[in-house]
Design an enzyme around this catalytic site. Sequence first.
Site, PDB file in Angstrom:
ATOM      1  N   LYS A   1     -62.583  27.924   9.894  1.00  0.00           N
ATOM      2  CA  LYS A   1     -63.451  27.026   9.139  1.00  0.00           C
ATOM      3  C   LYS A   1     -64.861  27.606   9.032  1.00  0.00           C
ATOM      4  CE  LYS A   1     -65.409  23.290  10.774  1.00  0.00           C
ATOM      5  NZ  LYS A   1     -65.655  21.948  11.357  1.00  0.00           N
TER       6      LYS A   1
ATOM      7  N   ASP B   1     -63.059  20.525   6.840  1.00  0.00           N
ATOM      8  CA  ASP B   1     -63.526  19.766   7.994  1.00  0.00           C
ATOM      9  C   ASP B   1     -62.937  18.357   7.939  1.00  0.00           C
ATOM     10  OD1 ASP B   1     -64.905  18.494   5.984  1.00  0.00           O
ATOM     11  OD2 ASP B   1     -66.878  18.660   6.925  1.00  0.00           O
TER      12      ASP B   1
END
Length: 214
Positions: A124, A142
């Site tokens: 991420k 997220d």
Amino acid sequence: MAKQLPYPVLKEIFDRFQAADPEPKGELEHVNAYTLVVAVALSAQATDAGVNKATRGLFQVADTPQKMLALGEEGVIEHIKTIGLYRNKAKNVIKLSRILVDDYGGEVPSSRAALQALPGVGRKTANVVLNMWWGHPAQAVDTHIFRVGNRTGIAPGKDVNVVERAIEDHVPAEYQRHVHHWLILHGRYTCVARKPRCAACIIRDLCEYEEKTL
């Protein structure tokens, strides 16, 4: 989990997002690629506002890996101790700074694999850096994007990797660069977790969410 929306609906959704905010920006403050990596790594299990408050002072004295190493772990801790997991994060900031100096001449690599190899930097974080700094169509999923993707039908999936692939596979190519920020901001301010603000939502009529609020 909503069903995957068809291409024409997705195109209309992102036409609207683009019209409302043509150049969406991330909210983590940074001055270069290095401070962006550090800020994103610090943001795990923390709010962007909380990270920004801590890093304003930190980046004034250490905006390169060399300066961060000179500051040292205890010096980093003094700046970021208001952030959750600050001791472990400070260790990772020093470790990744050492790798950048020793292996990359102090520069941040533009490869996902190289970024993910840095301590405290997962997929991420790497995708955020690739997207925000180099403009790559990388999708950092997220909690906001995961929720919005599943709730609306924009990119349903049982885990973040499936949602990431759904975005890459289904969202029209011309919107791929900004999808990340449009969905984060939509999830942060409109399609919030407990009581989504459906009355203020610009895609309410296109969304698959069955429990829309008044």
